[in-house]
Structures are given as C-alpha cells and as structure tokens.
Scaffold this motif. Structure first.
Motif, mmCIF file in Angstrom:
data_model
loop_
_atom_site.group_PDB
_atom_site.id
_atom_site.type_symbol
_atom_site.label_atom_id
_atom_site.label_comp_id
_atom_site.label_asym_id
_atom_site.label_seq_id
_atom_site.Cartn_x
_atom_site.Cartn_y
_atom_site.Cartn_z
ATOM 1 N N PRO A 293 66.515 -72.100 37.411
ATOM 2 C CA PRO A 293 67.894 -72.508 37.908
ATOM 3 C C PRO A 293 68.513 -71.485 39.002
ATOM 4 C CG PRO A 293 68.165 -72.407 35.551
ATOM 5 C CD PRO A 293 66.695 -71.698 35.977
ATOM 6 N N ALA A 294 67.904 -70.316 39.012
ATOM 7 C CA ALA A 294 68.491 -69.212 40.215
ATOM 8 C C ALA A 294 67.938 -69.516 41.464
ATOM 9 C CB ALA A 294 68.056 -67.697 39.982
ATOM 10 N N ASN A 295 66.814 -70.332 41.421
ATOM 11 C CA ASN A 295 66.243 -70.707 42.639
ATOM 12 C C ASN A 295 66.636 -72.342 43.113
ATOM 13 O OD1 ASN A 295 64.793 -68.603 42.854
ATOM 14 N ND2 ASN A 295 63.030 -69.380 41.758
ATOM 15 N N GLY A 296 67.485 -72.676 42.401
ATOM 16 C CA GLY A 296 68.088 -74.206 42.634
ATOM 17 C C GLY A 296 66.924 -75.291 42.319
ATOM 18 N N GLU A 297 66.361 -75.009 41.044
ATOM 19 C CA GLU A 297 65.265 -75.840 40.775
ATOM 20 C C GLU A 297 65.406 -76.774 39.534
ATOM 21 O OE1 GLU A 297 61.359 -72.855 42.528
ATOM 22 O OE2 GLU A 297 61.857 -73.276 39.949
ATOM 23 N N GLY A 298 66.789 -76.505 38.872
ATOM 24 C CA GLY A 298 66.844 -77.278 37.769
ATOM 25 C C GLY A 298 67.226 -76.431 36.469
ATOM 26 N N SER A 299 67.012 -76.847 35.480
ATOM 27 C CA SER A 299 67.713 -76.275 33.979
ATOM 28 C C SER A 299 66.544 -75.620 33.174
ATOM 29 C CB SER A 299 68.512 -77.190 33.265
ATOM 30 O OG SER A 299 67.673 -78.331 33.001
ATOM 31 N N GLY A 300 65.486 -74.969 33.769
ATOM 32 C CA GLY A 300 64.722 -74.101 32.997
ATOM 33 C C GLY A 300 63.765 -75.193 32.356
ATOM 34 N N ILE A 301 63.387 -76.362 32.777
ATOM 35 C CA ILE A 301 62.589 -77.400 32.407
ATOM 36 C C ILE A 301 60.987 -76.937 33.018
ATOM 37 C CG2 ILE A 301 64.201 -79.126 31.924
ATOM 38 C CD1 ILE A 301 63.112 -80.358 34.653
ATOM 39 N N PRO A 302 59.880 -77.397 32.142
ATOM 40 C CA PRO A 302 58.721 -76.961 32.888
ATOM 41 C C PRO A 302 58.452 -77.599 34.258
ATOM 42 C CG PRO A 302 58.494 -78.034 30.712
ATOM 43 C CD PRO A 302 59.988 -78.300 31.063
ATOM 44 N N ILE A 303 57.809 -76.515 35.049
ATOM 45 C CA ILE A 303 57.412 -76.833 36.279
ATOM 46 C C ILE A 303 56.656 -78.425 36.491
ATOM 47 C CG2 ILE A 303 57.092 -74.393 37.083
ATOM 48 C CD1 ILE A 303 54.246 -74.586 36.751
ATOM 49 N N SER A 304 56.732 -78.773 37.761
ATOM 50 C CA SER A 304 55.727 -80.033 37.883
ATOM 51 C C SER A 304 54.496 -79.610 38.317
ATOM 52 C CB SER A 304 56.411 -80.893 39.257
ATOM 53 O OG SER A 304 56.218 -80.094 40.350
ATOM 54 N N THR A 305 53.640 -80.508 38.213
ATOM 55 C CA THR A 305 52.160 -80.219 38.566
ATOM 56 C C THR A 305 51.986 -79.709 39.737
ATOM 57 O OG1 THR A 305 51.767 -82.772 38.983
ATOM 58 C CG2 THR A 305 51.132 -81.744 36.727
ATOM 59 N N LYS A 306 53.002 -80.302 40.932
ATOM 60 C CA LYS A 306 52.767 -79.879 42.272
ATOM 61 C C LYS A 306 53.253 -78.443 42.603
ATOM 62 C CE LYS A 306 52.397 -84.863 43.831
ATOM 63 N NZ LYS A 306 52.986 -85.901 44.646
ATOM 64 N N ARG A 307 54.034 -77.695 41.690
ATOM 65 C CA ARG A 307 54.850 -76.601 41.885
ATOM 66 C C ARG A 307 53.962 -75.677 42.716
ATOM 67 N NH1 ARG A 307 59.111 -75.297 44.122
ATOM 68 N NH2 ARG A 307 60.037 -76.892 42.938
ATOM 69 N N PRO A 308 52.942 -75.392 41.857
ATOM 70 C CA PRO A 308 51.829 -74.175 42.654
ATOM 71 C C PRO A 308 51.608 -74.510 44.079
ATOM 72 C CG PRO A 308 51.104 -74.719 40.381
ATOM 73 C CD PRO A 308 52.126 -75.858 40.763
ATOM 74 N N SER A 309 51.238 -75.700 44.526
ATOM 75 C CA SER A 309 50.867 -76.252 45.797
ATOM 76 C C SER A 309 52.025 -76.110 46.669
ATOM 77 C CB SER A 309 50.287 -77.669 45.664
ATOM 78 O OG SER A 309 49.133 -78.021 44.984
ATOM 79 N N LYS A 310 53.250 -76.499 46.194
ATOM 80 C CA LYS A 310 54.436 -76.268 47.049
ATOM 81 C C LYS A 310 54.559 -74.597 47.287
ATOM 82 C CE LYS A 310 56.793 -80.342 45.526
ATOM 83 N NZ LYS A 310 57.982 -81.042 45.031
ATOM 84 N N VAL A 311 54.346 -73.972 46.540
ATOM 85 C CA VAL A 311 54.486 -72.392 46.716
ATOM 86 C C VAL A 311 53.578 -72.026 47.662
ATOM 87 C CG1 VAL A 311 54.148 -70.277 45.240
ATOM 88 C CG2 VAL A 311 55.771 -71.843 44.172
ATOM 89 N N PHE A 312 52.332 -72.304 47.353
ATOM 90 C CA PHE A 312 51.394 -71.929 48.508
ATOM 91 C C PHE A 312 51.780 -72.375 49.891
ATOM 92 C CE2 PHE A 312 47.771 -72.473 51.209
ATOM 93 C CZ PHE A 312 47.068 -71.295 51.076
ATOM 94 N N ALA A 313 52.280 -73.548 50.157
ATOM 95 C CA ALA A 313 52.793 -74.266 51.309
ATOM 96 C C ALA A 313 53.977 -73.111 52.050
ATOM 97 C CB ALA A 313 53.344 -75.383 51.371
ATOM 98 N N GLN A 314 54.715 -72.892 51.104
ATOM 99 C CA GLN A 314 56.033 -72.096 51.563
ATOM 100 C C GLN A 314 55.654 -70.669 51.946
ATOM 101 O OE1 GLN A 314 58.336 -71.787 47.717
ATOM 102 N NE2 GLN A 314 59.203 -73.985 48.065
#
Length: 411
Positions: A293-314
């Motif tokens: 939630p501190a990163n504006g991503e939601g309420s502590g639910i599991p990451i999406s399957t695409k989250r690692p790829s998005k992190v790499f792009a960032q």
C-alpha cells in the motif's frame, strides 16, 4: 581436440587423436610456470657509418593469471578452428601449427573472427595478443618465426560495429545484473529481479513462493518461513532447497507447467528473510510477495504475475537514463530498451550451461539435448527435455555462452 587440465604439470594440455599436440602443450607449460610471454621490441642502434638502424629483439613480459587464462582460452579457440580447417587442407594440421603462414593467420583474425563470428574490438585485441604470445614463444625457441598480425583496414569498422551489437544481446553480465538490483526502489522489487536472475524464475513463477509449508501428493515441502528457521539454525549451510509447484509455472494449457526445485544461496535467502520481517505488509496471505500500500499498489494482496516484468521495465528506464548522463562505467555492458525481464532468467540459465560444460570438460558447441549439461539446465529452468523446441533452446544457450565469453574477453 580436447583441452585437459594436467595434474602432473598443473597446466592445460591439448590432445587430439589420443596424442599430445606438442607445441601448444609446451607453450602452455612455459606460460603457466613462468608467467611470462615473449614480445617483440625494436631497438635503434647507431652504427659506425653514422646510420641508425632498428634491430628486432624478443623480450619477456610478466603476465597475470587472468591474462594467462585468456591467452590459453583464445589459443584453444584457434586450435579448434585449425582442426576444422585441416579437414580441407592436406598441408596443415593441429600437429604443425608452426607452419601456418602469416596470411592464413590474418585470414583467421579478419574473415573468421570479425567477419563470420562477430568478435568485437576488445575480443580481437585479445586474440591477437594470444597468437603473438604463441608464435613469439616458438620464434624464441627456434621452432617457428614471429608473425605480423593485424586487423585489416576494411575490417576495422566491422569490429567496431560488432562491439556495438554486443550490447543488445540476450545475456546480461553479472555486473549489469547487480546494477539493476541496486537501483530498485525497495527490497521487494530487488528480490523479484533476483528471483529471475539468481533462481531462474519466470515472472509468473514469483507468485509460487509461499510462506508456510505445503503438501503435494502426500509429501510436505518447506515454505519460506521454515527455510528461514533452517537458515538461523544451520550457520554453515550455504544452499537451501525450495520446491516450486508446477501450477505457478508456464504451460500450454491450464494444467500448469513442471514442478522443480530452486536453490537459494545463503545471502539471497537472508535478503528474503529481511523482507519478510521488515517490509512485507502484515497479512494472512500465503503468497510471499505482496502488493505494498505504501507504493500505491493496493491493500497487501498477492502481486500480479506481471509485477516482476513491470519492475524490470521501471528499473530499465532508470538505468538507461543513468547511462545517458554518464553516471555508469562506459566500459560496462549497456542496458537496452529491447531488454526485458526474461533476459535475467536466460542469463541465469546461460551461466549454469557454461558452468556445467566447464565442469564436465565438454565444448559448448558440442552440447546436445541428450547431454548431461542440457538435462541439468533443463531441470533447473523447468524446460521439458523431450520438448520439440529443445534443440532450439540448446542453440540459444550456446549462442549466449559465446556472448558470455566475449564479455569476459575470452572468446
């Protein structure tokens, strides 16, 4: 042809047809024991007639263990080419390399290495150094003559182009991977990238890390919480096994992929433990990596399957901007826009492919889909050894291993 480490002489030796390739073996022994190469120098002498004349001499020069490894590796590459070339030549073979003419050696440097194999400027300079060291050694011992080796003017631009092409390849050096990890915005994102780059995970498989123990087909497997206890209780243990369930993996249908074991090294597992204790949101979710939630991503639910790829792009965007602003070493490999997160996984597989080939003394180019090298990598990566794409996968790893060696200055 084989390169074998001699226990008797503590140096690599070269063998073909069950016989020592004598001159390269002598050179290897001398180089390894003396840590010296022979270099040509020209000294100007003034004679009685008042004229200055340059006289060629051969002197010794100390070299480091790293340089010795590079020279012998490049000599091995050269000898493999000689072996191949000898199939169409009655005059030349592995057993008379002292007779190879200067013209043919320069053909090897320019047409073969630069033109066909795409070796970079740095790689070519190392190849020339190795061949000069070998033929100067033969010259000093009256076994051959030194050679005038060079990059032809028509090939200089090609060598520079090869250097540029090396940046956009499907392999990242350990140094560049480390730069990526250091420039993530938080520990979770660092671990998502390291799961791909140090465990060989696909982006979607990062959801397969579970907090507590779980049971599959009647067998209980350790969750990360139990591995953290193992970490604390076994201070001398350096490798920890985690069972990744196939349902989190890639498949051609909804049934999931192949389950496999992942192997944490101690430092990586310590970082996972730190995230769990200090940064992971409080949650009863079994999925280890959660949205924050501190990163504006939601309420502590599991990451999406695409989250690692998005992190790499960032992080990729950040690194490329740092490169443009001269904040990173210009001599290091450069990250490119067309690099994706999958290159981390492929780099991990390439490192293992190369490591297993070296350990089993198998030439990279000789690895097949039935060899123990490929089967071991397939097991680590979750590839099907019997899949129709296995030959293509093998070829990709072979190409990437050659890129790895170029970055090391060995190929």
């Amino acid at each position: 042809m084989l390169k074998i480490k001699s226990e008797t002489y503590s140096c690599p030796i070269f063998v073909a047809d069950a016989s020592l390739i004598f001159l390269p073996c002598l050179f290897s022994l001398s180089l390894t024991q003396n840590k010296e190469i022979y270099v040509q120098v020209y000294k100007v002498t003034r004679y009685n007639d008042g004229m200055n004349r340059a006289k060629r001499e051969i002197e010794t020069k100390y070299v480091t263990d790293t340089t010795i490894h590079t020279i012998l590796s490049k000599l091995e590459t050269f000898l493999f080419w000689v072996e191949e070339y000898s199939l169409t030549s009655k005059e030349l073979s592995l057993f008379n390399t002292e007779k190879i003419p200067e013209e043919l050696l320069n053909h090897y440097i320019n047409d073969v290495l630069i033109g066909t194999r795409g070796v970079s400027e740095t790689g070519i300079s190392q190849h020339i150094m190795a061949l000069n060291a070998y033929y100067n050694y033969l010259d000093f011992n009256d076994l051959s003559v030194s050679k005038r080796l060079m990059v032809k003017p028509t090939y200089r631009e090609a060598a520079r182009d090869n250097t540029k092409k090396r940046t956009a390849v499907k392999y990242l050096t350990p140094s560049l991977r480390s730069t990526l990890y250091r420039n993530t915005s938080n520990l979770r994102d660092e671990l998502l990238l390291r799961a791909m780059g140090e465990l060989g995970c696909r982006s979607m498989e990062c959801k397969g890390f579970l907090v507590d123990d779980f049971t599959i087909a009647g067998k209980t497997h350790k969750g990360l919480r139990t591995l953290f206890l193992d970490l604390v209780e076994n201070t001398e243990k350096n490798e920890f096994e985690y069972y990744l369930q196939g349902k989190f993996s890639k498949s051609k249908n909804s049934a999931g992929g192949e389950s496999r074991k992942l192997y944490f090294h101690r430092d990586l597992l310590l970082r996972f433990k730190k995230y769990f204790e200090n940064e992971r949101p409080q949650s009863k979710e079994q999925t280890f990596f959660l949205n924050d939630p501190a990163n504006g991503e939601g309420s502590g639910i599991p990451i999406s399957t695409k989250r690692p790829s998005k992190v790499f792009a960032q992080v990729r965007a950040k690194i490329i901007e740092m490169q443009k602003n001269g904040l990173l070493d210009p001599e290091d490999q450069r990250l490119e826009e067309d690099h994706t997160g999958h290159v981390l996984r492929h780099s991990f597989g390439t490192d293992k492919f190369y490591k297993f080939s070296e350990e089993q003394n198998i030439r990279i180019d000789d690895v097949t889909t039935t060899s123990s090298v490929y089967l071991a990598v397939a097991s680590l990566m979750g590839h099907s050894a019997n899949d129709r794409s296995a030959p293509q996968t093998t070829k990709r790893y072979i190409r990437s291993c050659h890129i790895l060696l170029q970055f090391q200055g060995v190929a």
